[in-house]
Structure formats: C-alpha cells, structure tokens
Design a protein around this motif. Structure first.
Motif, PDB file in Angstrom:
ATOM      1  N   GLY A 127       0.786  -1.227   0.000  1.00 57.97           N
ATOM      2  CA  GLY A 127       0.000   0.000   0.000  1.00 57.97           C
ATOM      3  C   GLY A 127       0.816   1.273   0.000  1.00 57.97           C
ATOM      4  N   THR A 128       2.088   1.205  -0.437  1.00 62.54           N
ATOM      5  CA  THR A 128       2.974   2.365  -0.402  1.00 62.54           C
ATOM      6  C   THR A 128       3.586   2.610  -1.775  1.00 62.54           C
ATOM      7  OG1 THR A 128       3.530   1.990   1.919  1.00 62.54           O
ATOM      8  CG2 THR A 128       5.054   3.335   0.646  1.00 62.54           C
ATOM      9  N   ASP A 129       3.492   3.826  -2.261  1.00 61.87           N
ATOM     10  CA  ASP A 129       4.113   4.221  -3.522  1.00 61.87           C
ATOM     11  C   ASP A 129       5.398   4.978  -3.198  1.00 61.87           C
ATOM     12  OD1 ASP A 129       4.869   5.093  -5.991  1.00 61.87           O
ATOM     13  OD2 ASP A 129       3.127   6.392  -6.332  1.00 61.87           O
ATOM     14  N   LEU A 130       6.543   4.305  -3.328  1.00 63.10           N
ATOM     15  CA  LEU A 130       7.812   4.918  -2.954  1.00 63.10           C
ATOM     16  C   LEU A 130       8.191   6.071  -3.878  1.00 63.10           C
ATOM     17  CD1 LEU A 130      10.043   1.830  -2.026  1.00 63.10           C
ATOM     18  CD2 LEU A 130       8.634   3.256  -0.527  1.00 63.10           C
ATOM     19  N   SER A 131       7.690   6.052  -5.099  1.00 65.72           N
ATOM     20  CA  SER A 131       8.062   7.102  -6.049  1.00 65.72           C
ATOM     21  C   SER A 131       7.271   8.391  -5.848  1.00 65.72           C
ATOM     22  CB  SER A 131       7.868   6.604  -7.484  1.00 65.72           C
ATOM     23  OG  SER A 131       6.493   6.337  -7.736  1.00 65.72           O
ATOM     24  N   ALA A 132       6.332   8.384  -4.915  1.00 67.51           N
ATOM     25  CA  ALA A 132       5.476   9.561  -4.724  1.00 67.51           C
ATOM     26  C   ALA A 132       6.216  10.727  -4.083  1.00 67.51           C
ATOM     27  CB  ALA A 132       4.255   9.187  -3.878  1.00 67.51           C
TER      28      ALA A 132
END
Length: 531
Positions: A127-132
């Motif tokens: 549930g985590t978008d590291l590129s955000a």
C-alpha cells in the motif's frame, strides 16, 4: 592525509596501480550480467558510468539521491557515483517496512530515487508508492510504472568529478531502528572520510589489512560503515577483498571456501549464522588472523568458536562499539584467553574496552540530572567526539536535544570502571530493573548452546520476558531453570520460530516491534527519552 574523497576514489586507486581484486558473492544489481571479480580499473569505470546515469537522470550538484535496493556493495558504488557529480547519496535498506521507507523518503525530499522494480512492487503490495516523494525514479532491473529504466540512461557521458567543501553534506544513512523509527543521519566529508576513514587507512600493526591478506566483509551496505570500510580497506590494498551480500551460510560457504579469508569483518548476526560453518571439520576460517565485529556486542560463545577455529597461534578479535551518529567510540581486542569460560559466570563481551585514543572522550552521568556519576556506578553514556554527525534529516532539533555542552547522549547505559573501561548495560529504553538485558542474553547463550537468539524485554511492572529462538524449536524447561537459577527472576520464556523475529538490515532485533507484538503495550522500564 590520503586523498580519500569517495567521488574520484576509484580513479585515484587506479592511478596508483592498486592491485586488489574485489570478489563478489553475486553479481552487482547495477551490473547483473557483469562479472563477480573486478579489478580496481573496472570498478572506476563502473562508478563513472553510474555517475553518467545520474547526470542523465537530471541529478544536480547538492541534490539528494535516495538509494533503496536489495543489500549489496553497489549501495557504496552508487554513493561514490553520486558524490562524483557533487550530489548527496542517501542510502536506505529495502528491508525497512514499506511505511517506514515512505516516511524516510518524505523527510529526505530527494529529487531522485534509485531503486528496483521489485522493490517498488513490494512496497506497492503493502500500500505504499515509494516514487510519490521524488521527482524522478530510476529502476535498475527493468521498467516500472512512472520510473525511468536503466536502459534509457546508459551510455551518457559523465561530467568530470566535482569536489565539495569538507563541511558540506557528503552522505546520509539511517540508524538501525531497533527502538523505533530509524533516524536519517547526515555526515560530511570531514567527519565520515577525513576523520573516520582516514584514521583507519593508516597502517597499524596487527589490526590493519596487509598486502597478502584476503579480507572478507559481510554487512548491511546501506549503513555508513560500508562506505568507510571500502575507502579505508581498499586504500591499504589487500590482495583480495571478498564482499558478501548475505549472512546465509549456504550462500556464504562456497565463496569463503573459494577465497579463504585471513581477515573477516562482519555484523554480529553474520557471525552467529556462520557459527555452524566454523564448527565443521573442513571449515574456511583456518587461516584467519583477525576478526572484527561492528554495530553491536557479540556473544562470548560466538567469539570463542571463531577464535578456536583458526590455526593461527595468536588470533585477535576486535570488537568496536559506536553509532551511526559518531562512528567508532571504543574498541577492545579479545583473545582466546579473554573469552575462556571459567566457572559458572561467563567472561562478558559487554566490556567494550577503552575510548579510541585521541579521538573520543566518554562520560557516564545520571540520566535525570546529567551530572557525572562515580566510577563503578551505572548511568547514561555521553560521548565527546570530532566525528559527530552534522544532524538528522527532517528532525532539525533532535541532535541539539541530544547534545549538552558538546557531549552527545548515546542513549546507552553503562559503567566506567576504575581503569577507564566501559561496561555496556543496555539501551536506556530497553533496560531492566537492577540488571542488564545484554548480560542476561550473554549468559543464556553461554549456558544453553541450543539457543540461536535470545532477547530479554524489560517492562515497568512484571518480570522481564525472555524471547528465544532455538535450533530445533524446542526448549528443555528443566535445563532452562537450572541455567537461570542465579539470575534475576525472569518470566517464562516465549519460543519464536527461526526466521520470525523482526530484524533490522544488520540483523539486530527490532525490540520495539517485538514488544508491541508480545507485551501488549506494556510500558518499558526505561524512559526512551534518549533514543
């Protein structure tokens, strides 16, 4: 002072004709089809190419570059590549929980992220978008949504190396996070390179690599030790540097047998995992003259096993204590005699020796008043060192709160002996009433060889809880009671299956996470004020 700047470092080594061969346990993630043996010139070319990738990605002088990827030495090579173009590498382990990585990336505010498609996919599944939290993302192992694949930036000509002022930020690395959220520690060239690495790059009797040595390293390469080790060891030009990305004995054994070491530096967790190798009849440690452990105290049976395994007449074990914020603070040389078991109580390795001469001063104080306590009395350990970090990224007041009149609060409890040695008790947040978790854990390992990992969790009310991992998943309760008879009262131990303990990138137990899991929110005995 040797020219140790990490940006042009490999170029300088190549110009010197450094003969060291670097052997890898597996191919690098930045060169997955490349060799597992490199000469220095090949590494210089690889770092220059990687600097070109970052330049093509739009990284500019002074930009932070976050690196989140599986553990391997190319964490360090990417750090050198970023430093080569004047950027600031921020090295993060992909073993951190996805939500932790997200928060650290938000604090970093890095314009660029270097990672892998697999790392992005694992975080996305959580549930985590590291590129955000970055403007540009480079993936090393193939395409990913919203990312630039490595193929798109290959072949870009790198700019010439860019020097930076010694007091400017050089690199960011994270603390282990055993007691909670890791901190982002910023170091400069002055602290990390000219004062830590340069000191180790001076040739010292017995403890420095020699030209005929095969030096093995097994660590978390996202931590600051990996960069200072690389710079200092390669400057001293041993015959071979063998670099292992995993503590798994099944993966390490073939490499160690192919390249038998004479010097081994590893995280304590690696030594624990390799103890079965040292016990085998035809083990690869027969010619080791020097062992070094960093990051954490190691248990006496482990030291005893490896010192007993080598055929050298007088092997040494160097135990170094320090923190990401400070670099090395104390050291102690252990011999077969100093860890020999005599009687019921073990010779503890929580005796961390003396402060680094000419570099560090230590003081033990009352945690409430910060006034010095007498020799032989427990208190909070403060350090005064010229290698103190520049600060914590995203927490500008935190370092100021931990420094009083130039003395840095380590967060550890200890005792200064009359002769000036430091006896480590515990992290302040992890301590127990009238005792030491670390010493109890040492005793458990010494008296019960079937225990692979022992963790004692203190609490404000109730007995400390021992958490054990054993070789076969069982525990002889009668043997447990006999072994613990002369120790402070403990709760009944909890058995955890092998592989189920929450671990940091260096293999240390995430104690706070384990507390949350097993103690149902029970208050610790320590305050946690100094973490």
């Amino acid at each position: 002072m040797p020219p140790l700047d990490p940006g042009p470092f490999f170029d300088v080594l190549a110009e010197r004709g450094t003969p060291t061969l670097v052997r890898l346990g597996r191919a690098l993630d930045i060169a997955p089809n490349g060799p597992t043996t490199y000469g220095i010139e090949g590494l210089a070319e690889l770092v220059a190419r990687a600097a070109g990738w970052l330049d093509a990605l739009g990284v500019e002088r002074g930009d932070r570059v976050a690196v989140v990827k599986p553990n391997h030495w190319d964490h360090v090579l990417l750090a050198c590549a970023a430093a080569r173009i004047g950027a600031v590498p921020a090295l993060l382990s992909d073993r951190l929980p996805a939500e932790t990585l997200q928060l650290l990336l938000k604090r970093l505010d890095a314009p660029a992220l270097v990672t892998t498609a697999d790392t992005l996919a694992s975080a996305d599944a959580a549930g985590t978008d590291l590129s955000a939290f970055t403007r540009r993302t480079l993936t090393l192992d193939g395409p990913a949504r919203g990312a630039v694949p490595l193929e798109d930036v290959r072949g870009h000509r790198p700019p010439p190396p860019r020097r930076r002022p010694d007091g400017a930020p050089l690199a960011v690395m994270h603390t282990s996070g055993t007691t909670g959220l890791p901190k982002l520690v910023a170091h400069t060239s002055e602290t990390l390179i000219h004062r830590i690495a340069a000191a180790e790059a001076r040739r010292l009797p017995l403890v420095s690599p020699r030209g005929d040595d095969t030096v093995v390293q097994a660590t978390s390469y996202a931590h600051g030790r990996a960069l200072t080790w690389t710079v200092s060891v390669l400057w001293l030009a041993p015959r071979e540097a063998v670099i292992l990305d995993s503590y798994d004995p099944r993966r390490a054994e073939p490499v160690l047998r192919a390249h038998p070491p004479t010097v081994v530096e590893a995280a304590p967790a690696a030594f624990v995992r390799w103890q079965s190798l040292a016990a085998s009849p035809d083990h690869p440690f027969r010619d080791v003259r020097l062992y070094v452990n960093t990051f954490d105290a190691v248990h006496p049976p482990t030291v005893r096993a490896f010192l007993g395994a080598t055929r050298r007449r007088l092997p040494l074990w160097v135990q170094v204590w320090g923190q990401s914020e400070t670099g090395p603070l104390t050291f102690r040389c252990l011999t077969r005699r100093s860890v020999r078991a005599v009687g019921r109580r073990h010779p503890t390795t929580r005796d961390l020796g003396r402060p680094v001469p000419g570099k560090t001063r230590l003081r033990v104080v009352d945690p409430q008043t910060l006034r010095p306590v007498g020799r032989g009395r427990p208190g909070l350990v403060l350090a005064r060192t010229r290698t103190l970090c520049a600060g914590y990224i995203g927490e500008t007041e935190r370092l100021r709160a931990k420094v009083t009149d130039g003395w840095f609060a380590t967060g550890d409890l200890g005792i200064r002996t009359r002769s000036g040695r430091l006896l480590l008790l515990d992290r302040e947040v992890d301590t127990v009433r009238d005792g030491s978790c670390v010493e109890i854990e040492d005793v458990i390992h010494d008296r019960l060889p079937e225990v692979v990992e022992a963790v004692v969790l203190g609490r404000a009310s109730g007995r400390p809880l021992p958490v054990l991992v054993t070789r076969d998943g069982t525990l002889d309760r009668a043997a447990w009671r006999r072994a613990m008879a002369d120790l402070p009262p403990l709760a009944e131990p909890v058995l955890v299956p092998d592989g189920r303990l929450p671990l940091t990138a260096t293999g240390k137990v995430r104690r706070q996470e384990l507390r949350d899991r097993l103690l149902d929110g029970a208050e610790p005995y320590g305050t946690g004020h100094w973490t």
